[in-house]
Design an enzyme around this catalytic site. Structure first.
Site, PDB file in Angstrom:
ATOM      1  N   HIS A 184      -1.080   0.286   9.115  1.00 28.17           N
ATOM      2  CA  HIS A 184      -0.129   0.971   8.579  1.00 28.17           C
ATOM      3  C   HIS A 184       0.050   2.461   7.918  1.00 28.17           C
ATOM      4  O   HIS A 184       0.256   3.592   8.187  1.00 28.17           O
ATOM      5  CB  HIS A 184       1.097  -0.236   7.674  1.00 28.17           C
ATOM      6  CG  HIS A 184       2.099   0.315   7.495  1.00 28.17           C
ATOM      7  ND1 HIS A 184       3.462  -0.353   8.574  1.00 28.17           N
ATOM      8  CD2 HIS A 184       2.195   1.438   6.726  1.00 28.17           C
ATOM      9  CE1 HIS A 184       4.252   0.751   7.538  1.00 28.17           C
ATOM     10  NE2 HIS A 184       4.196   1.089   6.653  1.00 28.17           N
ATOM     11  N   GLU A 185      -1.401   1.820   6.994  1.00 29.27           N
ATOM     12  CA  GLU A 185      -1.243   3.179   6.444  1.00 29.27           C
ATOM     13  C   GLU A 185      -2.372   4.574   6.838  1.00 29.27           C
ATOM     14  O   GLU A 185      -1.491   5.467   6.970  1.00 29.27           O
ATOM     15  CB  GLU A 185      -2.204   2.581   5.095  1.00 29.27           C
ATOM     16  CG  GLU A 185      -0.976   1.976   4.243  1.00 29.27           C
ATOM     17  CD  GLU A 185       0.057   2.009   3.903  1.00 29.27           C
ATOM     18  OE1 GLU A 185       0.618   3.301   3.608  1.00 29.27           O
ATOM     19  OE2 GLU A 185       1.317   0.713   3.824  1.00 29.27           O
TER      20      GLU A 185
ATOM     21  N   HIS B 243       0.643   6.633   9.130  1.00 27.05           N
ATOM     22  CA  HIS B 243       1.084   7.381   8.242  1.00 27.05           C
ATOM     23  C   HIS B 243       0.347   8.945   8.102  1.00 27.05           C
ATOM     24  O   HIS B 243       1.412   9.315   7.296  1.00 27.05           O
ATOM     25  CB  HIS B 243       1.874   7.012   6.824  1.00 27.05           C
ATOM     26  CG  HIS B 243       2.571   5.639   6.455  1.00 27.05           C
ATOM     27  ND1 HIS B 243       3.693   6.149   7.446  1.00 27.05           N
ATOM     28  CD2 HIS B 243       2.799   4.821   6.062  1.00 27.05           C
ATOM     29  CE1 HIS B 243       4.834   5.173   6.850  1.00 27.05           C
ATOM     30  NE2 HIS B 243       4.371   4.410   5.839  1.00 27.05           N
TER      31      HIS B 243
ATOM     32  N   ALA C 192       1.058  -0.822   0.002  1.00 28.16           N
ATOM     33  CA  ALA C 192      -0.256  -0.010  -0.014  1.00 28.16           C
ATOM     34  C   ALA C 192       0.694   1.941   0.404  1.00 28.16           C
ATOM     35  O   ALA C 192       2.067   0.995   0.288  1.00 28.16           O
ATOM     36  CB  ALA C 192      -1.578  -0.082   1.006  1.00 28.16           C
ATOM     37  N   MET C 193       0.215   2.116   0.310  1.00 26.90           N
ATOM     38  CA  MET C 193       0.803   4.592  -0.081  1.00 26.90           C
ATOM     39  C   MET C 193       0.159   4.860   0.529  1.00 26.90           C
ATOM     40  O   MET C 193      -0.873   5.159   0.170  1.00 26.90           O
ATOM     41  CB  MET C 193       1.630   3.928  -1.310  1.00 26.90           C
ATOM     42  CG  MET C 193       1.986   5.263  -1.927  1.00 26.90           C
ATOM     43  SD  MET C 193       3.209   5.735  -0.681  1.00 26.90           S
ATOM     44  CE  MET C 193       3.886   7.322  -0.133  1.00 26.90           C
ATOM     45  N   GLU C 194       0.918   5.442   1.528  1.00 28.83           N
ATOM     46  CA  GLU C 194      -0.040   6.577   2.610  1.00 28.83           C
ATOM     47  C   GLU C 194      -0.288   7.906   1.769  1.00 28.83           C
ATOM     48  O   GLU C 194      -0.151   8.788   2.517  1.00 28.83           O
ATOM     49  CB  GLU C 194       0.865   6.518   3.880  1.00 28.83           C
ATOM     50  CG  GLU C 194       2.583   7.029   3.635  1.00 28.83           C
ATOM     51  CD  GLU C 194       3.406   6.484   3.052  1.00 28.83           C
ATOM     52  OE1 GLU C 194       4.517   6.898   3.316  1.00 28.83           O
ATOM     53  OE2 GLU C 194       3.323   5.191   2.450  1.00 28.83           O
TER      54      GLU C 194
END
Length: 847
Positions: free
Chosen positions: A299-300, A303, A266-268
């Site tokens: 987790h994301e 962020h 994934a990406m924040e």
């Protein structure tokens, strides 16, 4: 010429000249399948009279205008940079360009769904790829506001960091004009566009604001997405973080988008998080994958504070993002969701990854020395994520969890919307805890390597301990001896179980720490250092405890304790201190009753590595056969429909080594053999087909037929893997040519085909590709994007050979290419380290 690289010194010099204010980015996504129009207006201050550059990767630059002055694009644009001379105190730059879509998962990725022909776009900008979409000062400490205006097909949805506005429709096209973002770094801006399906909800933040929530996926997968569950975990994460951090969620909305052909988990992106579609479950998945999705969601979300609200100045403090998100998501999962054994999962998966990475020649401090962008690309690793998260767990125990959270909250409030360095965080933690952390930081964050802790036990004739101590060692290259807070557990057989009968918690420091409080106690069946897993260190089992583990590991009732023992046995095997054959015995004798899904998943992967690369070559084939036969027995004996049944079945398919075993795989896939409760769904069918391909029981035409029946993106990935696994020279050459000789395959196909190419069943065919592999390293590095180059260099390395000839060829390339780019040499050195370790472990197993 710098190419697409950027050094830390260049970034510091540019930051001394420039401070960015705002970007206005206008994108036209209706210009065809290859390029899109990108017009960027940047306002920034600068040292009057100075010169600098802005970053851009584009096919064509139509015009560059600085403060109303037209610059010659052909002159100022070169090598991914636009040169800017004669700056004023206040500047406005306008860049009009044609940028390229990618199929590599970097920049603006374009995907065509084979199911329905629909086009989907998403951006991925970390580390240096916003410059593939708009002109940007591509470094994290030049924050600004970002205002996007996007023209796209009217039937699409367009999502960015700010709430989606009502579009203005003009025929078949429409234009979305987004509000400016808060002040953020360019790498967390986002654009996702296409005919995505969506659903919405909301929550009330601790600030009293109503936060809109959205979940998106493409049409052909929408029916498989459990959006309500995603919303539930999101709400739990919001409540936990806002309470613990004492800082409300900082953005206007929170969208989560499951996108195709994604490189990472994934990406924040601020307020618009992108996830891999692996987390949309079209088939039955293990509990390990389900739990991993929850950890990733949290987790994301972490962020949004760690990384987005407060961002590192430069990438050497990447750990301020990733280590914290890793730690925060694990504690949130354990304390705010139903996955209460998250720390067991963390030990089994994350710490195993960290210990492995920390023993490679490329290991580095958690606080890493990053000289340029290529350095940081290879630093998204087990140190930055898992070791950093482990160290933070120990720090929280060291200062106290309440003081830790208080310090983190103070850090957010003090530095919101700005950039920080390591010391900025330590100052706040020192203030809330009263502890001096400079020395702790030097030992844990600024030095590399993992310590090993071993019990020193002396006993009298009656079995009573007369002396107990803990010895600490460090590798010669990284000789730091560190302080640890840890527990020691004594486990004894009682009523058919191994139960903890005594536990002490203490500080360990120096080469040898005496533990007098354990003297006078009867020596137990098993002594477990780091009981409850507070410390980051490899642990050793004494000889008696190792024998107990091999015979009775399954009898340990506590899942975290079992995970620690599994890990200790594996570490001793990898370090050639115990025989790989003994590890195989340990797993086959105990894995059948393991209850923790991630422990099973990790252990089975290690079992297959041991059987194919770590046991002595003379016994390798017999071991492979025994492993596969036992896994099939375990699959048949597992509870109907259970997680273990699925894991043992897929592991058996991966391990199958004989014609008879592959015929069993075929019978299972064809329904001739059935296991009660096991559905041969789409993904399991493919896993079985890959096994049959590696065993030579199917043809390329059979794989094509399977793809025709499952003409999806996932099907295409698995078909590529199966074809590359076919065990004949012509198929291997065809796979090689498609990967190395051409540059048109999308990222996920490259990754999957490489996985099939090096399937252990085709080991003997890989000798012919050793020389071509090394001949192509520099051309691949020089011609492919970073992510594709990484997939090829790591994925095509013929590691299953695990022999001296491969070691020697790798060493020869490194010697002959001492001036190759450092990031490339790092990848090759890591490959070499794996072979050297395998040879050491094989030699130990042959004794």
């Amino acid at each position: 010429m710098p190419g697409e690289n950027l050094t830390r010194i260049e970034a510091q010099e540019r930051r001394a000249i420039v401070d960015t204010t705002a970007y206005a980015v206008v994108l036209d996504l209706t210009t065809g399948p290859e390029v899109f129009r990108s017009t960027t207006t940047v306002t920034f201050t600068a040292t009057a009279g100075a010169s600098t550059f802005i970053d851009l990767i584009a096919r064509t630059v139509h015009s560059v205008t600085l403060n109303g002055r037209a610059l010659d694009a052909a002159t100022v644009f070169a090598d991914s940079r636009i040169q800017l001379d004669g700056l004023e105190a206040e500047n406005t730059l306008v860049v009009d360009a044609d940028a390229l879509y990618t199929n590599t998962g970097e920049g603006l990725h374009r995907f065509v769904d084979p199911v329905d022909g629909e086009v989907y776009l998403y951006s991925q900008f970390e580390v240096p790829d916003s410059r593939r979409v708009f002109a940007a000062f591509e470094q994290p400490d030049l924050k600004a506001t970002f205002q996007f205006t996007v023209t796209a097909p009217a039937a699409w949805k367009v999502i960015s960091n700010s709430p989606t506005p009502e579009p203005v429709v003009d025929g078949d096209a429409a234009t979305w004009t987004f509000e400016p973002t808060p002040r953020i770094s360019s790498y967390i801006t986002a654009l996702i566009a296409g005919p995505y399906e969506s659903t919405f909800s909301e929550l009330t933040s601790a600030s009293g604001r109503v936060i809109p929530l959205g979940v998106y996926a493409r049409k052909s997968l929408w029916g498989f997405l459990d959006a309500d569950y995603v919303f539930e975990k999101t709400r739990q994460g919001f409540a936990y973080y806002e309470e613990k951090f004492g800082v409300p969620y900082p953005f206007a909305k929170y969208d989560q988008l499951f996108v195709p052909e994604f490189n990472a988990g994934a990406m924040e992106n601020a307020g618009a998080v992108t996830f891999t579609e692996t987390y949309v479950f079209r088939s039955k998945v293990t509990d390990a994958i389900k739990e991993r999705r929850v950890v990733t969601i949290l987790h994301e979300l972490a962020h949004m504070w760690f990384g987005d609200l407060v961002t590192m100045k430069w990438w050497n403090d990447l750990w301020l993002n990733e280590s914290f998100a890793e730690w925060a998501s694990t504690i949130a999962t354990a304390e705010a969701t139903e996955w209460t054994e998250a720390w067991t999962t963390f030990n089994a998966m994350e710490k195993t990854w960290a210990y492995r990475q920390d023993q490679l020649p490329s290991t580095h401090p958690v606080f890493a020395e990053i000289t340029d962008l290529e350095d940081v690309q290879v630093n998204f690793d087990g140190i930055t994520y898992a070791k950093g998260g482990s160290v933070l767990k120990q720090l929280a125990a060291w200062v106290g969890i309440d003081a830790f959270f208080a310090g983190v909250g103070a850090y957010f409030r003090k530095h919101q919307w700005s950039n920080t360095e390591l010391r900025d965080l330590l100052v706040e933690l020192e203030a809330t805890s009263g502890r001096e952390l400079t020395e702790w930081s030097k030992k844990w964050l600024e030095t590399a390597g993992v310590n090993t802790l071993s019990p020193v036990i002396e006993e009298d004739e009656s079995g009573v301990i007369t002396r107990f101590a803990i010895a600490q060692t460090a590798p010669a290259d990284y000789p730091t001896i560190r302080p640890h807070r840890l527990g020691v557990g004594f486990y004894q057989h009682k009523g058919g179980a191994l139960v903890r009968v005594h536990h002490v918690e203490l500080d360990v420091d120096g080469d040898l720490t005496e533990v007098p409080q354990l003297a006078g106690r009867a020596r137990p069946d098993l002594v477990l250092l780091n009981d409850e897993d507070l410390a980051y260190a490899k642990i050793r089992l004494d000889e008696r405890s190792l024998k107990t583990a091999i015979a009775h590991l399954a009898d340990i009732s506590d899942p975290l304790a079992r995970s620690l023992v599994w890990g200790a046995a594996w570490d001793q095997t990898r370090d050639a201190e115990a025989a790989a054959s003994d590890y195989v015995d340990l797993v086959l004798g105990n894995i059948g009753t393991e209850t923790e899904s991630t422990t099973i998943r990790t252990t089975l992967a290690q079992l297959l590595l041991a059987a194919t690369a770590y046991v002595a070559p003379a016994t390798r084939e017999a071991t492979r056969v025994r492993v596969a036969d036992t896994l099939w027995e375990l699959a048949q004996g597992a509870a109907a429909g259970s997680d273990s049944q699925l894991q043992f079945t897929t592991a058996f398919a991966s391990a199958a080594a004989t014609r008879t075993q592959h015929e069993t795989v075929r019978a299972l896939r064809d329904g001739v053999i059935a296991l009660d409760g096991l559905e041969i769904d789409a993904d399991l069918s493919w896993a079985l087909l890959v096994s049959l391909a590696a065993g030579g029981l199917v043809t390329a035409a059979d794989i094509d037929d399977a793809l025709a029946a499952d003409n999806t993106a996932k099907g295409a990935e698995l078909a590529a893997q199966a074809k590359a696994a076919l065990p004949d020279a012509a198929s291997k050459q065809l796979a090689w040519d498609s990967l190395v000789g051409k540059a048109d395959l999308p990222n996920t196909i490259v990754r999957s085909a490489a996985l099939g190419f090096v399937h252990p069943a085709g080991r003997d065919l890989l000798d012919e590709f050793v020389a071509p592999y090394f001949e192509n390293l520099l051309p691949i590095w020089g011609s492919r994007t970073y992510k594709i180059a990484e997939y090829l260099i790591a994925g095509l390395y013929p590691a299953p050979l695990a022999n001296a000839a491969l070691r020697d060829a790798t060493q020869a390339w490194l010697t002959a290419n001492a001036d190759a780019p450092a990031a490339l040499r790092r990848l090759v050195n890591e490959n070499l380290a794996g072979v050297e370790r395998a040879l050491r472990v094989q030699a130990r197993d042959a004794e």
